[in-house]
Design a protein around this motif. Sequence first.
Motif, PDB file in Angstrom:
ATOM      1  N   ILE A  38       3.760 -14.450  -7.889  1.00 23.40           N
ATOM      2  CA  ILE A  38       4.789 -13.797  -6.798  1.00 23.40           C
ATOM      3  C   ILE A  38       3.877 -12.433  -6.564  1.00 23.40           C
ATOM      4  O   ILE A  38       3.876 -12.126  -5.404  1.00 23.40           O
ATOM      5  CB  ILE A  38       6.024 -13.755  -7.325  1.00 23.40           C
TER       6      ILE A  38
ATOM      7  N   GLN B  34       2.356 -11.548  -2.892  1.00 30.52           N
ATOM      8  CA  GLN B  34       3.075 -10.491  -2.008  1.00 30.52           C
ATOM      9  C   GLN B  34       2.496  -9.219  -1.959  1.00 30.52           C
ATOM     10  O   GLN B  34       2.312  -8.556  -2.868  1.00 30.52           O
ATOM     11  CB  GLN B  34       4.394 -10.210  -2.572  1.00 30.52           C
TER      12      GLN B  34
ATOM     13  N   ILE C  59       6.682 -19.573  -2.418  1.00 32.50           N
ATOM     14  CA  ILE C  59       5.527 -18.660  -2.475  1.00 32.50           C
ATOM     15  C   ILE C  59       4.541 -19.200  -1.874  1.00 32.50           C
ATOM     16  O   ILE C  59       3.897 -20.160  -1.720  1.00 32.50           O
ATOM     17  CB  ILE C  59       5.122 -18.767  -4.026  1.00 32.50           C
TER      18      ILE C  59
END
Length: 405
Positions: free
Chosen positions: A157, A161, A288
């Motif tokens: 993650i 991100q 994701i």
Amino acid sequence: MLRAAARPAIGVIGLLAGPAPEGRARVRTFEGRAHIAMRGLDGGVKATAAAKAVQQRLKELSGVRWAAVNAILGIVVVATEGEADEETLQALIDVVEAVEEAHGAGGALPSHPVSPEPARRAAWSLAAQAAALPFAVAGRLVGMTPLPVELASVITIIDTQPRLRRLVENAVGKRNAGLVIAGLNAAAQASSGGFLGLSVDAVRHALSTAELGAHRTAWSNAEPDLAGAAHHAGAAWEEPPPRETPLRAGPVEQYADRAALVAAAAFAGALAVTRRPGSALSAALAAIPKAPGLAREGFSATLGGALAHSGTIVQDRQALRRLDRIDVAVLDSSALTTGSYVLADLVALDEDAPGGRLAATAHRLFDPGRPDRVSRDGDWALGPVGQLGLRGRTGAGARTRLERD
């Protein structure tokens, strides 16, 4: 065949070797030239003074033919009489370090285009995934995975991100962020049995390592043309022009932002229904955006490697990662053409005229630099229809056919 197959592995092992001491690490040697990294060349009055000082002091050293400062790359190119030995290289380094100290230049050393450090970090990332893969497979086979998949995916993650990744970059530095994330991901995936994720990440880091190696080779091959003479090697610092508008987010970044909202909604909805944080986290992990980022990285690394193998140098590899943000490409026609006109279609008004002789005469009379000029050779004339002076019934008919065809 075995030697060819082992060469990539040997190259990776070589990259994993520890870096050289700073003094020697700042020097790259080529045929009769030394490239020395120097701090404090990135703009300003001090930078200009430092560039002049180091260039003058290096020229005064015995055995130095010329010295040129390339502020764009942050290096000083020094041409020596023959190959420089260790004593000569140390003398060059001492001069550069003395000028840095005299002008208060600090910070990290500029990275040379053929520096092995970026490739070394990519190789260490690859090695981490490869080392963790057997543990992940063994853990999955024996059913012993101490770390839940949901917790192991937290590193993924962070990696996918952009906002979370920037936090890591601010903490450990942009150069080291990829290596830190790769190491944590390898440990997490090994503890959770995530061998598929490790395999995919290993391929990604292998492509990046290959791209960086090809870039170093291409730059080394082009070095004689780029820095073989003082007037080629030197370059003054130029401040990049400011962008009129901020660089917009690309498709991958936009998808990542939307995916974060979807993941948050999925987590909240699943938690409200199941009352089980593990199930809620699994629902969030489904959003994701790893695949788009991997696809872009794989394409960019492959393209960068192909360009390097063809002899094309890409100074900023990240530019290839921003190609998906391009909507319109504006091409300078002068860069795509020779600047001269060429004959295209040849239309014979007299069908009985020999085509070979007609074409040969046309090419002989045609002036690429002045296509509007009338050229004559005996009974032959070549030029714009309006300037040929076609008269009479035959001339009028020929003119009509020319204008029509």
